[in-house]
Design an enzyme around this catalytic site. Structure first.
Site, PDB file in Angstrom:
ATOM      1  N   HIS A 129       1.956  65.831   5.145  1.00 26.72           N
ATOM      2  CA  HIS A 129       1.798  66.659   3.948  1.00 26.72           C
ATOM      3  C   HIS A 129       0.426  66.501   3.295  1.00 26.72           C
ATOM      4  O   HIS A 129       0.060  67.286   2.429  1.00 26.72           O
ATOM      5  CB  HIS A 129       2.922  66.401   2.935  1.00 26.72           C
ATOM      6  CG  HIS A 129       2.822  65.102   2.185  1.00 26.72           C
ATOM      7  ND1 HIS A 129       3.473  63.962   2.572  1.00 26.72           N
ATOM      8  CD2 HIS A 129       2.155  64.769   1.059  1.00 26.72           C
ATOM      9  CE1 HIS A 129       3.225  62.983   1.720  1.00 26.72           C
ATOM     10  NE2 HIS A 129       2.417  63.456   0.786  1.00 26.72           N
ATOM     11  N   ASP A 159       6.796  63.197   8.813  1.00 24.68           N
ATOM     12  CA  ASP A 159       5.704  63.256   7.840  1.00 24.68           C
ATOM     13  C   ASP A 159       4.526  62.382   8.264  1.00 24.68           C
ATOM     14  O   ASP A 159       3.910  61.710   7.445  1.00 24.68           O
ATOM     15  CB  ASP A 159       6.168  62.858   6.441  1.00 24.68           C
ATOM     16  CG  ASP A 159       5.132  63.236   5.374  1.00 24.68           C
ATOM     17  OD1 ASP A 159       4.470  64.275   5.549  1.00 24.68           O
ATOM     18  OD2 ASP A 159       4.966  62.471   4.399  1.00 24.68           O
ATOM     19  N   SER A 259      -0.535  58.550  -0.998  1.00 22.52           N
ATOM     20  CA  SER A 259       0.126  59.118   0.168  1.00 22.52           C
ATOM     21  C   SER A 259      -0.742  58.985   1.415  1.00 22.52           C
ATOM     22  O   SER A 259      -1.897  59.409   1.429  1.00 22.52           O
ATOM     23  CB  SER A 259       0.423  60.595  -0.089  1.00 22.52           C
ATOM     24  OG  SER A 259       1.210  61.121   0.939  1.00 22.52           O
ATOM     25  N   GLY A 315      22.008  64.193  21.366  1.00 19.61           N
ATOM     26  CA  GLY A 315      22.780  65.424  21.486  1.00 19.61           C
ATOM     27  C   GLY A 315      24.157  65.326  20.867  1.00 19.61           C
ATOM     28  O   GLY A 315      25.127  65.888  21.395  1.00 19.61           O
ATOM     29  N   VAL A 316      24.268  64.607  19.746  1.00 20.72           N
ATOM     30  CA  VAL A 316      25.533  64.538  19.021  1.00 20.72           C
ATOM     31  C   VAL A 316      25.266  64.716  17.537  1.00 20.72           C
ATOM     32  O   VAL A 316      24.172  64.415  17.048  1.00 20.72           O
ATOM     33  CB  VAL A 316      26.279  63.196  19.252  1.00 20.72           C
ATOM     34  CG1 VAL A 316      26.598  62.993  20.721  1.00 20.72           C
ATOM     35  CG2 VAL A 316      25.486  62.012  18.703  1.00 20.72           C
TER      36      VAL A 316
END
Length: 512
Positions: A129, A159, A259, A315-316
């Site tokens: 960001h 991020d 940040s 994949g769950v």
């Protein structure tokens, strides 16, 4: 006298050999990972600093501060990115760039953040960001020099971003091991808060594996409330939440501008990248959040190699158990992750994981909440194997799962079919067709082209961009046809091309 002379000669030869070996390694380390380069540098240049238990942070601060840089970004009026603020006290972009949680209709013309130098040749880690959609990225080094940076890769799901400046012999921060971080441990936050010069603050680690939902909100991905609605009504969210949040929480003072800066232990080792604050006012109120460096290592190395993250998936779908959810399910267990759905063609399905299983361990380590699993899987790549321990019918069972990439998603089911025809753009190795109203409505997009085919070995294939994805912008310019894509390609910034859009797994941005 001769003996002294021999000793001096031996010492000289030994020193020369060590320097020669280091220079040889320095010339031949292009194939090394960022972490390997650091190991070579610090093995040859050990730094004696205070122990992790020390309360005196003078040495740690003096080692780290020169390698934390000030990043200034600017945005042209043609960027076309309108981003409304959510008004949330956790709104990351608002808190780090001002606004105090107020709604802001457009990107700022200029903003600032921090970054951490990882290699002497100019690789710098920061937050996505901080540099997202920036037309110009200026890095101010510790000696006050200003240099321009280019984006190597960025990922909104973690991020994280990796940028590079064309400089040499830069000071660096040593990457530590965030798995060894303990609650109550002293830490330092280093950055450029409130546009001040390098600032160091101290505190302790307040919590680990903390999820605050900020990344999902920033990307418009489903919240936990939407998933609860799905469980009650069966109405599936329109997008999948692929964000990975397993923050290190600290009470070291973090403010707007921190940040992308460094969170280090008392030995001066980088353990996290500062990313967000919890605040009602937009300034520090006691809690900051940093991305663990062990997660960052994998993501940053993918940026350096591929320009994008190659992420593996089990994949769950799952939800952490607690007393209330266990009572709702009428089960006794209150610890672990309850598998609510298994995606077809995913790694979990192939390994035999079933709906109703409770994931209790990953690689033999007990897990209690989503971040415990997500961070560990986030460090892995498609094709990697991971051992999960699941509870099924009262018995524990070890399951070996081979992770699969984005392309394993059943796109035919998840995305309305686009026309098989399309115009091929050889530079990208893909064909594009105008998106139908149905596709645009599904993803809430005003414009876009659908990828109708991908050529093996070309750019889209190497970046694992499959058929069915909706491309909305190329180099920041909206596209509605293959002709628009071709016209936007020459407008790249710093020689890098950026493609953004949306698919079954949410928003994506790739830079190459």
């Amino acid at each position: 006298m001769k003996r002294i002379g021999l000793i001096v000669l031996a010492a000289f030869i030994g020193g020369a050999a060590a320097i020669g070996a280091y220079k040889l390694l320095e010339r031949n380390n292009d194939g090394m990972t960022l972490a390997e380069k650091q190991n070579v540098l610090f093995a040859n240049n050990p730094v004696k600093i205070s122990s992790t238990g020390a309360v005196d942070f003078v040495q740690a601060a003096s080692v780290v501060s020169p390698a934390v840089v000030h990043i200034k970004t600017s945005y042209g009026s043609s960027s076309g990115n309108e981003r409304g603020g959510s008004g949330s006290p956790m709104d990351m972009f608002e808190e780090f760039f001002g606004g105090g949680g107020r709604s802001r209709p457009r990107m700022p013309r200029a903003a600032s953040g921090s970054g951490v130098i990882l290699t002497p040749d100019g690789y710098i880690v920061t937050n996505n960001h901080v540099v997202e959609n920036a037309d110009k990225i200026e890095v101010i080094l510790s000696d006050r020099r200003k240099v321009m940076a280019k984006v190597i890769g960025k990922d909104p799901n973690t991020d994280l971003a990796l940028i590079k400046v064309e400089e040499t012999n830069l000071p660096i921060v040593k990457m530590g091991n965030s798995d060894n971080v303990q609650i109550g441990e002293w830490v330092l936050a280093v950055g450029f808060p409130l546009d001040l010069q390098t600032t160091v603050t101290a505190g302790i680690v307040s919590a680990k594996a903390r999820s605050i939902g900020i990344l999902a909100r920033q990307q418009g991905q489903p919240t936990e409330e939407e998933y609860d609605e799905y469980r009650r009504t069966g109405k599936a969210p329109e997008r999948t939440n692929n964000s990975i949040e397993s923050f290190i929480q600290t009470d070291a003072a973090i403010n707007p501008g921190n940040s992308g800066g460094a969170l280090v232990n008392a030995s001066g080792e980088l353990i996290g990248i500062n990313a967000a604050i919890a605040s009602q006012t937009g300034t520090n109120e006691g809690y900051g959040f940093a991305i663990p460096v062990n997660l960052a290592k994998k993501v940053l190395e993918d940026f350096r190699k591929y320009g994008a993250v190659k992420r593996g998936y089990i994949g769950v779908s799952f939800r952490p158990l607690d007393a209330d959810y266990a009572e709702e399910l009428k089960i006794k267990d209150i610890n672990g992750l309850y598998v609510s759905d298994v995606l077809p063609n995913g790694g979990g399905a192939a390994a035999g994981i079933q709906k109703g299983d409770i994931i209790k361990k990953v690689e033999g380590i007990a897990i209690y909440d989503s971040p415990d699993l997500q961070e560990k899987i986030g460090r892995m790549s498609p094709g990697d194997k991971v051992q999960l321990t699941v509870l099924r019918n009262g018995a524990l069972k070890d399951v070996n799962v081979t992770l699969k990439g984005d392309a394993s998603v059943n796109l035919a089911k998840a995305t309305p079919a686009a026309k098989s025809t399309g115009t091929t753009i050889s530079k990208l190795g893909a064909a594009f067709a105008p998106a139908s109203a149905q596709v645009k409505a599904r993803y809430g997009a005003k414009n876009g082209v659908v990828v109708t085919s991908v050529e093996p070995g070309k750019v889209f294939d190497s970046m694992d961009l499959p058929k069915g994805l909706l491309v909305t912008t190329v180099n920041g310019k909206p596209v509605n046809s293959a002709k628009d894509v071709e016209a936007a390609l020459p407008t790249s910034k710093n020689g890098m091309t950026t493609i953004s859009g949306v698919g079954p797994n949410g928003n994506y941005t790739f830079t190459f």
